[in-house]
Design a protein around this motif. Structure first.
Motif, PDB file in Angstrom:
ATOM      1  N   LEU A   1     -18.050  -1.036  25.770  1.00 31.75           N
ATOM      2  CA  LEU A   1     -18.653   0.210  26.243  1.00 31.75           C
ATOM      3  C   LEU A   1     -19.616   0.814  25.227  1.00 31.75           C
ATOM      4  N   HIS A   2     -20.077   0.014  24.282  1.00 30.32           N
ATOM      5  CA  HIS A   2     -21.062   0.528  23.328  1.00 30.32           C
ATOM      6  C   HIS A   2     -22.306   1.003  24.065  1.00 30.32           C
ATOM      7  N   LEU A   3     -23.013   1.901  23.465  1.00 26.84           N
ATOM      8  CA  LEU A   3     -24.254   2.394  24.063  1.00 26.84           C
ATOM      9  C   LEU A   3     -25.298   1.268  24.063  1.00 26.84           C
TER      10      LEU A   3
ATOM     11  N   ALA B   1     -19.261  11.512  23.590  1.00 27.84           N
ATOM     12  CA  ALA B   1     -17.835  11.157  23.583  1.00 27.84           C
ATOM     13  C   ALA B   1     -17.638   9.800  22.927  1.00 27.84           C
ATOM     14  N   HIS B   2     -18.549   8.865  23.223  1.00 36.20           N
ATOM     15  CA  HIS B   2     -18.432   7.536  22.621  1.00 36.20           C
ATOM     16  C   HIS B   2     -18.773   7.586  21.130  1.00 36.20           C
ATOM     17  N   LEU B   3     -19.817   8.318  20.785  1.00 37.23           N
ATOM     18  CA  LEU B   3     -20.235   8.379  19.380  1.00 37.23           C
ATOM     19  C   LEU B   3     -19.148   9.006  18.505  1.00 37.23           C
TER      20      LEU B   3
ATOM     21  N   VAL C   1     -16.097   8.404  18.591  1.00 36.59           N
ATOM     22  CA  VAL C   1     -15.064   7.429  18.217  1.00 36.59           C
ATOM     23  C   VAL C   1     -15.642   6.105  17.739  1.00 36.59           C
ATOM     24  N   CYS C   2     -16.983   5.941  17.752  1.00 35.29           N
ATOM     25  CA  CYS C   2     -17.556   4.620  17.447  1.00 35.29           C
ATOM     26  C   CYS C   2     -18.527   4.699  16.281  1.00 35.29           C
ATOM     27  N   GLU C   3     -18.071   4.154  15.148  1.00 29.79           N
ATOM     28  CA  GLU C   3     -18.889   4.155  13.940  1.00 29.79           C
ATOM     29  C   GLU C   3     -20.143   3.302  14.121  1.00 29.79           C
ATOM     30  N   ARG C   4     -19.975   2.185  14.833  1.00 32.68           N
ATOM     31  CA  ARG C   4     -21.093   1.254  15.018  1.00 32.68           C
ATOM     32  C   ARG C   4     -22.255   1.921  15.741  1.00 32.68           C
ATOM     33  N   CYS C   5     -21.971   2.652  16.818  1.00 32.37           N
ATOM     34  CA  CYS C   5     -23.046   3.300  17.567  1.00 32.37           C
ATOM     35  C   CYS C   5     -23.628   4.477  16.797  1.00 32.37           C
ATOM     36  N   ARG C   6     -22.768   5.183  16.032  1.00 34.21           N
ATOM     37  CA  ARG C   6     -23.299   6.268  15.190  1.00 34.21           C
ATOM     38  C   ARG C   6     -24.326   5.708  14.211  1.00 34.21           C
TER      39      ARG C   6
END
Ligand code: ZN
Length: 161
Positions: A7-9, A32-34, A36-41
Motif C-alpha cells: 500500500l505504499h504511495l 495516514a500512510h506517511l 506509519v511508513c518511513e520509506r514513503c516519508r
C-alpha cells in the motif's frame, strides 16, 4: 500490518503530495500512510528536494536564447507557453504547413493518376471491345480479357424544371 508494503504511495501520489495538489480524501489517506511508513516519508522528502533544486536551477540558470522556447515549453505552464511559442512561430508554421500541404497535394494527384481506373481507361488499346457484343476479337493480343462486372442500373434522374 502485513499488507503495508503493498500500500505504499505511488510515484504519482508522492509527486502530488510533495506538490501539495492532492484532493482532501487522497491527502488524508496519504498522511495516514506517511505517519506509519518511513520509506514513503523519505520518498516525499527526496521528491521535495528535487523540486526545490529544480526551482532553484530554473531561477539561476539562463538557457541560451534560441533554446528558451523549447525549455519553457517542456517545463512549467505547459499549455500557456506552448500557445505563446506557437503564436511567435505562427508565420514560420504557416509557411511550413503550406509547403507540406502543397507537397501532399502533388503526391496525392500523382498517386491518383497512377492508380485511378477512370484515368487509366483512355490508355487501353481497344475501347471498342467494351461495347456489348464486341467480344474478344478486337482486343489486343497481349492483354488478358478481364471480365468487368455489369454496371449497376442508375436511378432515373428527376426531370429538371
Ligand atoms: Zn509506504
Amino acid at each position: 500490518m502485513s499488507t503495508r508494503d503493498s500500500l505504499h504511495l505511488t510515484d504519482e501520489q508522492l509527486d502530488d503530495y510533495a506538490d501539495g495538489v492532492m484532493s482532501a480524501g487522497a491527502l488524508a489517506s496519504a498522511e495516514a500512510h506517511l505517519a506509519v511508513c518511513e520509506r514513503c516519508r523519505r520518498a516525499v522528502s527526496d521528491t521535495r528536494e528535487v523540486l526545490a533544486w529544480a526551482t532553484h536551477e530554473r531561477a539561476t540558470v539562463t538557457a541560451p536564447a534560441e533554446l528558451w522556447p523549447l525549455v519553457t515549453s517542456s517545463t512549467i505552464h505547459l499549455a500557456e507557453v506552448r500557445r505563446a511559442v506557437l503564436r511567435s512561430m505562427r508565420g514560420l508554421l504557416l509557411a511550413g504547413a503550406l509547403t507540406i500541404a502543397a507537397a501532399t497535394a502533388v503526391v496525392t494527384w500523382k498517386l491518383a493518376r497512377w492508380t485511378s481506373p477512370e484515368r487509366a481507361a483512355p490508355a487501353r488499346v481497344t475501347p471498342r471491345a467494351e461495347r456489348p457484343g464486341a467480344g474478344g476479337p478486337g482486343r489486343h493480343a497481349g492483354h488478358p480479357v478481364v471480365p468487368t462486372p455489369p454496371a449497376a442500373p442508375r436511378a432515373p434522374e428527376a426531370p429538371r424544371r
